[in-house]
Design an enzyme around this catalytic site. Sequence first.
Site, PDB file in Angstrom:
ATOM      1  NE  ARG A  74     -35.804  -1.107  26.641  1.00 16.41           N
ATOM      2  CZ  ARG A  74     -35.050  -1.774  25.768  1.00 16.41           C
ATOM      3  NH1 ARG A  74     -34.270  -2.761  26.178  1.00 16.41           N
ATOM      4  NH2 ARG A  74     -35.077  -1.468  24.495  1.00 16.41           N
ATOM      5  CG  HIS A  78     -39.794  -3.649  25.288  1.00 19.90           C
ATOM      6  ND1 HIS A  78     -38.867  -3.592  24.255  1.00 19.90           N
ATOM      7  CD2 HIS A  78     -39.797  -2.425  25.842  1.00 19.90           C
ATOM      8  CE1 HIS A  78     -38.350  -2.372  24.208  1.00 19.90           C
ATOM      9  NE2 HIS A  78     -38.895  -1.650  25.170  1.00 19.90           N
ATOM     10  CB  VAL A  82     -45.604  -6.565  21.401  1.00 19.72           C
ATOM     11  CG1 VAL A  82     -45.714  -7.335  20.083  1.00 19.72           C
ATOM     12  CG2 VAL A  82     -44.751  -5.317  21.216  1.00 19.72           C
ATOM     13  N   GLY A  84     -50.176  -7.841  24.187  1.00 23.60           N
ATOM     14  CA  GLY A  84     -50.618  -7.931  25.563  1.00 23.60           C
ATOM     15  C   GLY A  84     -49.611  -8.656  26.437  1.00 23.60           C
ATOM     16  CG  ASP A  86     -48.668 -12.712  24.887  1.00 24.05           C
ATOM     17  OD1 ASP A  86     -47.661 -11.968  25.000  1.00 24.05           O
ATOM     18  OD2 ASP A  86     -49.096 -13.108  23.784  1.00 24.05           O
ATOM     19  CB  SER A  88     -45.455 -12.784  22.915  1.00 25.23           C
ATOM     20  OG  SER A  88     -45.577 -11.393  23.168  1.00 25.23           O
ATOM     21  CD  GLU A 100     -43.483 -10.034  20.974  1.00 23.80           C
ATOM     22  OE1 GLU A 100     -43.148  -9.470  22.041  1.00 23.80           O
ATOM     23  OE2 GLU A 100     -44.580 -10.599  20.826  1.00 23.80           O
ATOM     24  CG  ASN A 106     -37.498  -6.361  22.201  1.00 22.86           C
ATOM     25  OD1 ASN A 106     -37.609  -5.351  22.876  1.00 22.86           O
ATOM     26  ND2 ASN A 106     -38.543  -7.020  21.720  1.00 22.86           N
ATOM     27  N   PRO A 175     -43.069   2.383  21.213  1.00 23.14           N
ATOM     28  CG  PRO A 175     -43.233   3.713  23.118  1.00 23.14           C
ATOM     29  CD  PRO A 175     -43.601   2.368  22.587  1.00 23.14           C
ATOM     30  CG  HIS A 205     -36.872   6.367  29.468  1.00 26.96           C
ATOM     31  ND1 HIS A 205     -37.084   7.143  28.346  1.00 26.96           N
ATOM     32  CD2 HIS A 205     -37.195   5.099  29.105  1.00 26.96           C
ATOM     33  CE1 HIS A 205     -37.511   6.375  27.359  1.00 26.96           C
ATOM     34  NE2 HIS A 205     -37.586   5.142  27.801  1.00 26.96           N
ATOM     35  CG  ASP A 265     -34.287   9.360  41.503  1.00 25.67           C
ATOM     36  OD1 ASP A 265     -34.368   9.358  40.255  1.00 25.67           O
ATOM     37  OD2 ASP A 265     -33.219   9.569  42.102  1.00 25.67           O
TER      38      ASP A 265
END
Length: 338
Positions: A74, A78, A82, A84, A86, A88, A100, A106, A175, A205, A265
Amino acid sequence: MNQKDHLVEMIKMSPSKPTLVFVMLAVILLFQSVHSQLRVGFYKDTCSSVEFIVKEEVTKAIVKDRGLDAALMRMHFHDCFVRGCDASVLLDSTPSGTAEKDSFANNPSLRGYEVIDRAKGRLEAVCKGIVSCADIVAFAARDSIEMAGGLGYDVPAGRRDGRISLASEIIGNLPPPTFNVNQLTQMFANKGFTQEEMVTLSGGHTLGRSHCSSFSDRLYNFSGTSMQDPSLDPKYAAKLKQQCPQGSTDPSTVVPMTSTPSIADAGYYADILANRGLFTSDHTLLTSQATANQVVENARNSIKWKAKFAAAMGKMGQLDVLTGTAGEIRTNCRVINS
């Protein structure tokens, strides 16, 4: 049709139960043609032990805490969605701005930063100033997926680290769990993904747990009606209510997102078909014929989904990367270089 598209079609059109060898070969071939600015084996001559060190730290961490496989996957998502890929998302907030990692999306749900820190510390000791935090995050996500039973894939490297991290940029880039299928399709399209890739990546998920606040409206105040979401399986909803009492604000309370939260799975898709998708953004995949068909296909063939997921993760890892002389190679992943 280029080689990558041709191979994707081969995976789709193959028998319902393709051999694992075929699928793994297809995944490997998919990444032979990678983003021109990144390449597999980027650190071969400058820090050949990088992937071994990252994998070792990821493995040790997940053995102690199975939930970290989902967390590290995840984290990559994330990060990339945001600004790209990088790194961040790793930067700490400063007196001049909230980063962030401290945004509502987060904090407190995103974790695993200490795994990246440990890998970075070891790499700085043997390859000082060579390996970017962004590449470590990408390697760690791949390794965590493998640890959970997913397919491994080559990770082209050469990303550099960004110097900006703004909590305000979360909105419009990540999202929320309340999005419907049209909103999800558009947001992923904005990042260069097809609707099918959106459904494929939603399968992430399959791993992890969620805080009650992300779905409590479906239990107690659906569409502002003080009612339960009628699309939820009643037995599943009753179980969720036991785990998440109305009005509870305990940040330590989390529930599994699927019945197998530590296994990569296709059970996620089977849960959706049984009306046990935890989030609105999960159940909404049944509201479009095209996405519903993909849910059914993925539920029926876990190996095909794993192959598509590996391909989509590889593509995601190339979003808006910084390369060459852009950005920097952070010494400490939590702060920009002075």
